[in-house]
Design a protein around this motif. Structure first.
Motif, mmCIF file in Angstrom:
data_model
loop_
_atom_site.group_PDB
_atom_site.id
_atom_site.type_symbol
_atom_site.label_atom_id
_atom_site.label_comp_id
_atom_site.label_asym_id
_atom_site.label_seq_id
_atom_site.Cartn_x
_atom_site.Cartn_y
_atom_site.Cartn_z
ATOM 1 N N LYS A 133 42.775 42.768 50.590
ATOM 2 C CA LYS A 133 43.892 43.310 51.376
ATOM 3 C C LYS A 133 44.878 43.436 50.223
ATOM 4 C CE LYS A 133 46.809 42.385 55.055
ATOM 5 N NZ LYS A 133 47.237 41.527 56.146
ATOM 6 N N ASN A 134 45.782 44.491 50.430
ATOM 7 C CA ASN A 134 46.889 44.793 49.583
ATOM 8 C C ASN A 134 46.666 44.967 48.251
ATOM 9 O OD1 ASN A 134 48.572 44.543 51.681
ATOM 10 N ND2 ASN A 134 48.883 42.350 51.299
ATOM 11 N N ASN A 135 45.339 45.493 47.945
ATOM 12 C CA ASN A 135 45.146 46.035 46.547
ATOM 13 C C ASN A 135 43.898 47.100 46.795
ATOM 14 O OD1 ASN A 135 44.134 46.112 43.923
ATOM 15 N ND2 ASN A 135 44.497 43.812 43.629
ATOM 16 N N LYS A 136 44.183 48.026 46.056
ATOM 17 C CA LYS A 136 43.458 49.295 46.092
ATOM 18 C C LYS A 136 42.352 49.167 45.504
ATOM 19 C CE LYS A 136 45.761 52.145 42.913
ATOM 20 N NZ LYS A 136 46.324 53.285 42.428
ATOM 21 N N PHE A 137 42.105 48.219 44.316
ATOM 22 C CA PHE A 137 40.883 47.760 43.435
ATOM 23 C C PHE A 137 40.110 46.618 44.108
ATOM 24 C CE2 PHE A 137 44.043 49.540 40.869
ATOM 25 C CZ PHE A 137 43.505 50.606 40.170
ATOM 26 N N PRO A 138 38.750 46.931 44.336
ATOM 27 C CA PRO A 138 37.842 45.784 44.883
ATOM 28 C C PRO A 138 37.827 44.561 43.802
ATOM 29 C CG PRO A 138 36.558 47.447 43.883
ATOM 30 C CD PRO A 138 37.985 47.991 43.820
ATOM 31 N N ARG A 139 37.340 43.636 44.238
ATOM 32 C CA ARG A 139 37.251 42.294 43.425
ATOM 33 C C ARG A 139 35.830 42.146 43.427
ATOM 34 N NH1 ARG A 139 39.711 37.458 46.265
ATOM 35 N NH2 ARG A 139 41.732 38.152 45.469
ATOM 36 N N SER A 140 35.247 41.829 42.041
ATOM 37 C CA SER A 140 33.818 41.795 41.941
ATOM 38 C C SER A 140 33.386 40.556 41.663
ATOM 39 C CB SER A 140 33.618 42.596 40.777
ATOM 40 O OG SER A 140 33.851 44.138 40.906
ATOM 41 N N TYR A 141 32.285 39.956 42.033
ATOM 42 C CA TYR A 141 31.767 38.599 41.916
ATOM 43 C C TYR A 141 31.060 38.510 40.972
ATOM 44 C CZ TYR A 141 34.930 37.737 45.865
ATOM 45 O OH TYR A 141 35.779 38.056 46.953
ATOM 46 N N THR A 145 24.010 34.010 34.374
ATOM 47 C CA THR A 145 22.607 34.211 34.812
ATOM 48 C C THR A 145 21.725 33.115 34.324
ATOM 49 O OG1 THR A 145 22.435 35.489 32.853
ATOM 50 C CG2 THR A 145 22.756 36.591 34.947
ATOM 51 N N SER A 146 22.411 32.147 33.564
ATOM 52 C CA SER A 146 21.466 31.168 32.854
ATOM 53 C C SER A 146 20.894 30.317 33.945
ATOM 54 C CB SER A 146 22.463 30.521 32.132
ATOM 55 O OG SER A 146 21.781 29.241 31.233
ATOM 56 N N GLN A 147 20.011 29.729 33.760
ATOM 57 C CA GLN A 147 19.330 28.909 34.625
ATOM 58 C C GLN A 147 20.033 27.522 34.982
ATOM 59 O OE1 GLN A 147 15.305 28.267 33.792
ATOM 60 N NE2 GLN A 147 14.686 28.075 36.065
ATOM 61 N N GLY A 148 20.347 27.307 36.105
ATOM 62 C CA GLY A 148 20.864 26.028 36.482
ATOM 63 C C GLY A 148 22.422 25.963 35.986
ATOM 64 N N CYS A 149 22.908 27.146 35.845
ATOM 65 C CA CYS A 149 24.440 27.141 35.460
ATOM 66 C C CYS A 149 25.136 27.864 36.695
ATOM 67 C CB CYS A 149 24.769 28.165 34.137
ATOM 68 S SG CYS A 149 26.335 27.991 33.916
ATOM 69 N N ASN A 150 25.841 27.416 37.341
ATOM 70 C CA ASN A 150 26.463 27.791 38.448
ATOM 71 C C ASN A 150 28.055 28.236 38.362
ATOM 72 O OD1 ASN A 150 24.674 27.800 40.534
ATOM 73 N ND2 ASN A 150 25.222 25.628 41.207
ATOM 74 N N VAL A 151 28.162 28.779 37.169
ATOM 75 C CA VAL A 151 29.674 29.247 36.890
ATOM 76 C C VAL A 151 29.508 30.673 37.575
ATOM 77 C CG1 VAL A 151 31.231 29.704 35.199
ATOM 78 C CG2 VAL A 151 29.685 27.892 34.714
ATOM 79 N N LYS A 152 30.768 30.810 38.157
ATOM 80 C CA LYS A 152 30.912 32.250 38.814
ATOM 81 C C LYS A 152 32.372 32.604 38.180
ATOM 82 C CE LYS A 152 29.577 30.277 42.993
ATOM 83 N NZ LYS A 152 30.086 29.891 44.370
ATOM 84 N N LYS A 153 32.516 33.857 38.391
ATOM 85 C CA LYS A 153 33.866 34.652 37.932
ATOM 86 C C LYS A 153 34.154 35.623 38.902
ATOM 87 C CE LYS A 153 32.673 37.816 34.143
ATOM 88 N NZ LYS A 153 32.922 38.026 32.960
ATOM 89 N N GLN A 154 35.444 35.885 38.973
ATOM 90 C CA GLN A 154 35.826 36.919 39.721
ATOM 91 C C GLN A 154 36.488 37.954 39.025
ATOM 92 O OE1 GLN A 154 38.202 35.529 43.106
ATOM 93 N NE2 GLN A 154 36.523 34.247 44.013
ATOM 94 N N VAL A 155 36.493 39.136 39.238
ATOM 95 C CA VAL A 155 37.128 40.263 38.356
ATOM 96 C C VAL A 155 38.119 40.995 39.113
ATOM 97 C CG1 VAL A 155 37.135 41.898 36.682
ATOM 98 C CG2 VAL A 155 35.682 39.886 36.302
ATOM 99 N N GLN A 156 39.177 40.980 39.191
ATOM 100 C CA GLN A 156 39.991 42.193 39.827
ATOM 101 C C GLN A 156 41.228 42.877 39.237
ATOM 102 O OE1 GLN A 156 41.729 40.134 43.302
ATOM 103 N NE2 GLN A 156 42.424 41.919 44.225
ATOM 104 N N ARG A 157 41.392 44.060 39.528
ATOM 105 C CA ARG A 157 42.428 44.523 38.772
ATOM 106 C C ARG A 157 43.727 44.886 39.585
ATOM 107 N NH1 ARG A 157 42.600 47.974 34.538
ATOM 108 N NH2 ARG A 157 40.166 47.919 34.286
ATOM 109 N N LEU A 158 44.778 44.590 39.272
ATOM 110 C CA LEU A 158 45.816 44.528 40.061
ATOM 111 C C LEU A 158 46.494 46.185 40.632
ATOM 112 C CD1 LEU A 158 48.475 42.030 38.456
ATOM 113 C CD2 LEU A 158 46.728 41.719 40.013
ATOM 114 N N THR A 159 46.878 46.162 41.733
ATOM 115 C CA THR A 159 47.181 47.440 42.234
ATOM 116 C C THR A 159 48.469 47.778 41.409
ATOM 117 O OG1 THR A 159 46.338 46.817 44.276
ATOM 118 C CG2 THR A 159 48.309 48.642 43.965
ATOM 119 N N ARG A 160 49.397 46.780 41.281
ATOM 120 C CA ARG A 160 50.791 47.119 40.789
ATOM 121 C C ARG A 160 50.791 47.460 39.377
ATOM 122 N NH1 ARG A 160 54.554 42.370 41.825
ATOM 123 N NH2 ARG A 160 53.559 41.596 40.222
ATOM 124 N N ASP A 161 49.809 46.937 38.574
ATOM 125 C CA ASP A 161 49.703 47.287 37.218
ATOM 126 C C ASP A 161 48.463 47.522 36.988
ATOM 127 O OD1 ASP A 161 49.889 47.589 34.749
ATOM 128 O OD2 ASP A 161 51.024 45.707 34.171
#
Length: 197
Positions: A133-141, A145-161
DNA sequence: CGGCTTTGACCTGCGC
DNA sequence: GCGCAGGTCAAAGCCG
């Protein structure tokens, strides 16, 4: 739908920006091979800077959001913590993993670049993309991929900049980095190149 | 053929 | 209680 800038579809991966940091375990001393950035990572003018959330790890307490209003100096385009759900039948849907109520700490930072994918040396697999919401760019999740590693990250570009990419990491890698990347000076110079265009 | 991305559906939490 | 927004799953398709 919406394409998030140049990075998507046609060719798989644009030339990534390498970020040689390891995920911190407690506070925010981002370091790469013993090289500490501290929170003077860069700033406003710049390419890279730590989000307030990084400097205040209590941003995501175990119980949903009781304190997430403490550090609300994020913009309207803040990376918001939410989503919590109990899996039933062991199937996990929505929110995050049912590992009790303990929420893994998240670390967010901004980078100024025209590519979305910051190559931190680990291998990531994209598992979702959502319009925000309020962002024209989607957020990627992404998930490590390493086995047993549960780390996640989100990437999002700002609308304003549109030149600013916010990356949020959740969890700590349980394995060594997969690509060697030291030479942080070189990396910084890459950022300078990108920002000076 | 395997790994990855895309994308719609589904689930959950929160605010009103 | 309802609707919205965020987060994840999983099938299908794509690409090397």
């Amino acid at each position: 739908m919406f394409l998030s800038s140049s990075s998507s579809s046609s060719t798989r991966q644009p030339p990534p920006i390498h970020l040689p940091f390891m995920l911190p375990t407690s506070t925010v001393t981002m370091s790469s091979h013993g090289r500490a950035f501290g929170n003077r990572f860069v700033d406003e003018t710049g390419f890279l800077r730590l989000m307030p959330s990084v400097e205040a790890p209590t941003w995501f307490p175990s119980s949903s959001d009781e304190t997430n209003n403490n550090n609300n100096n994020h913009d309207d385009e803040q990376v918001k913590i939410s989503g919590k759900r109990k899996g039933e039948d062991g199937r996990v849907k929505g929110g995050d993993k049912p590992e009790g109520k303990v929420r893994k700490p998240r670390y967010a930072f901004q980078t100024r670049s025209h590519v979305d994918i910051l190559d931190d040396g680990y291998r990531w697999r994209k598992y979702g993309q959502k319009a925000v919401k309020n962002n024209k760019f989607p957020r990627s999740y992404y998930r490590c991929t390493s086995q047993g590693c549960n780390v996640k990250k989100q990437v999002q570009r700002l609308t304003r900049d549109e030149g600013v990419v916010v990356t949020t990491y959740e969890g700590v890698h349980s394995h060594p980095i997969e690509k060697s990347n030291d030479n942080f000076e070189h990396i910084l110079s890459q950022f300078q190149i990108y920002t000076s265009i």
